[in-house]
Scaffold this motif. Sequence first.
Motif, short mmCIF file in Angstrom:
data_model
loop_
_atom_site.label_atom_id
_atom_site.label_comp_id
_atom_site.label_asym_id
_atom_site.label_seq_id
_atom_site.Cartn_x
_atom_site.Cartn_y
_atom_site.Cartn_z
N ALA A 42 20.28 19.97 -10.34
CA ALA A 42 20.87 19.13 -9.21
C ALA A 42 19.68 18.86 -8.15
N SER A 43 18.42 19.15 -8.70
CA SER A 43 17.40 18.94 -7.45
C SER A 43 16.29 17.59 -7.99
N GLY A 44 16.47 17.69 -9.71
CA GLY A 44 15.68 16.41 -10.02
C GLY A 44 14.07 16.60 -10.02
N ILE A 45 14.23 18.19 -9.33
CA ILE A 45 13.01 18.82 -10.06
C ILE A 45 12.51 18.95 -11.68
N PRO A 46 11.39 19.19 -11.99
CA PRO A 46 11.28 18.94 -13.60
C PRO A 46 11.81 20.89 -13.93
N PRO A 47 11.60 21.08 -15.01
CA PRO A 47 12.39 22.84 -15.43
C PRO A 47 10.94 23.28 -15.27
N ALA A 48 9.92 22.38 -15.53
CA ALA A 48 8.90 23.88 -15.39
C ALA A 48 8.40 24.31 -14.27
N THR A 49 8.44 23.12 -13.58
CA THR A 49 8.05 22.93 -11.83
C THR A 49 8.90 24.24 -11.42
N VAL A 50 10.65 23.92 -11.44
CA VAL A 50 11.52 25.07 -11.14
C VAL A 50 11.11 26.60 -11.56
N SER A 51 10.87 26.97 -12.52
CA SER A 51 9.90 28.24 -13.35
C SER A 51 8.43 28.50 -12.74
N ARG A 52 7.75 27.28 -13.09
CA ARG A 52 6.51 27.81 -11.63
C ARG A 52 6.51 28.27 -10.38
N LEU A 53 7.33 27.80 -10.11
CA LEU A 53 7.33 28.08 -8.71
C LEU A 53 7.93 29.45 -8.65
N LEU A 54 9.17 29.58 -8.91
CA LEU A 54 10.03 30.95 -9.20
C LEU A 54 9.26 32.22 -9.70
N ARG A 55 8.23 32.00 -10.10
CA ARG A 55 7.24 33.15 -11.26
C ARG A 55 5.58 33.03 -10.01
N ASP A 56 5.99 32.29 -8.74
CA ASP A 56 4.91 31.76 -7.38
C ASP A 56 3.60 31.72 -8.51
N THR A 57 3.58 30.87 -9.58
CA THR A 57 2.06 30.65 -10.13
C THR A 57 1.59 28.81 -9.47
N GLY A 58 2.16 28.59 -8.58
CA GLY A 58 1.58 26.98 -7.75
C GLY A 58 2.87 27.17 -6.63
N GLN A 59 2.25 26.14 -5.43
CA GLN A 59 3.12 25.27 -4.72
C GLN A 59 3.59 24.29 -4.64
N PRO A 60 4.53 23.40 -4.08
CA PRO A 60 5.00 22.69 -4.06
C PRO A 60 4.34 21.57 -3.62
N ASP A 61 4.41 20.33 -4.46
CA ASP A 61 4.03 19.06 -3.57
C ASP A 61 5.25 18.47 -2.77
N LEU A 62 4.44 17.59 -2.16
CA LEU A 62 5.78 17.18 -0.75
C LEU A 62 6.89 16.45 -1.19
N SER A 63 6.94 15.92 -2.08
CA SER A 63 7.74 15.56 -2.75
C SER A 63 8.99 16.00 -3.52
N THR A 64 8.14 17.40 -3.87
CA THR A 64 9.32 18.76 -4.44
C THR A 64 9.80 19.54 -3.43
N CYS A 65 9.05 19.68 -1.76
CA CYS A 65 9.73 19.87 -1.11
C CYS A 65 10.60 19.86 -0.49
N TYR A 66 10.81 18.16 -0.85
CA TYR A 66 12.03 17.25 -0.12
C TYR A 66 13.27 17.85 -1.41
N ALA A 67 13.20 17.54 -2.02
CA ALA A 67 14.01 17.62 -3.05
C ALA A 67 14.77 19.19 -2.90
N ILE A 68 13.28 20.48 -2.67
CA ILE A 68 14.14 21.73 -2.21
C ILE A 68 15.18 21.34 -1.37
N GLY A 69 14.24 20.82 -0.22
CA GLY A 69 15.85 20.72 1.01
C GLY A 69 16.76 19.78 0.53
N ARG A 70 17.19 18.80 -0.41
CA ARG A 70 17.71 18.02 -0.84
C ARG A 70 19.20 19.12 -1.66
N LEU A 71 18.67 19.73 -1.61
CA LEU A 71 19.17 20.39 -3.08
C LEU A 71 20.12 21.59 -1.77
#
Length: 142
Positions: A42-71
């Motif tokens: 739904a967001s266009g964010i790679p599945p591995a990035t979604v999992s990484r963000l939800l596991r708190d093993t990193g912060q999103p880059d700018l384009s990922t922040c934008y994709a989260i906002g759109r989602l």
Amino acid sequence: MTLGSQPEPPLTAPFSEWLAWALTRHGYDLDERGARRKIAEASGIPPATVSRLLRDTGQPDLSTCYAIGRLLGIRVMPILVRAGHLPPEVLETEPQAPERPHSPTTEEEALTALGLTTDTDRAAVRAMINALTAKHRREDTS
């Protein structure tokens, strides 16, 4: 109590905590099998990035922040602050435009906006829509 019914985490909370809260609030069941894949699609964010963000093993880059906002249909500035790209002070100086609800643009977004995240629920709603559409077509031709 579900995450979606809890108050929004403070700006100092880990990004993963806020993201889980926001996704749950927008109808995603993070305990459901395949939820991360659905979020990724739904967001266009790679599945591995979604999992990484939800596991708190990193912060999103700018384009990922934008994709989260759109989602989620929300402004990107608070997401950039939560991700550590901007200081919280920018939220104090930013004009506060009223947030407009995100209008779903695809069938999948519309179903998610309705809180329908399981394939069974989505199929039931699609069947009901098809039946109503067919009924209206029959009534219009009689």
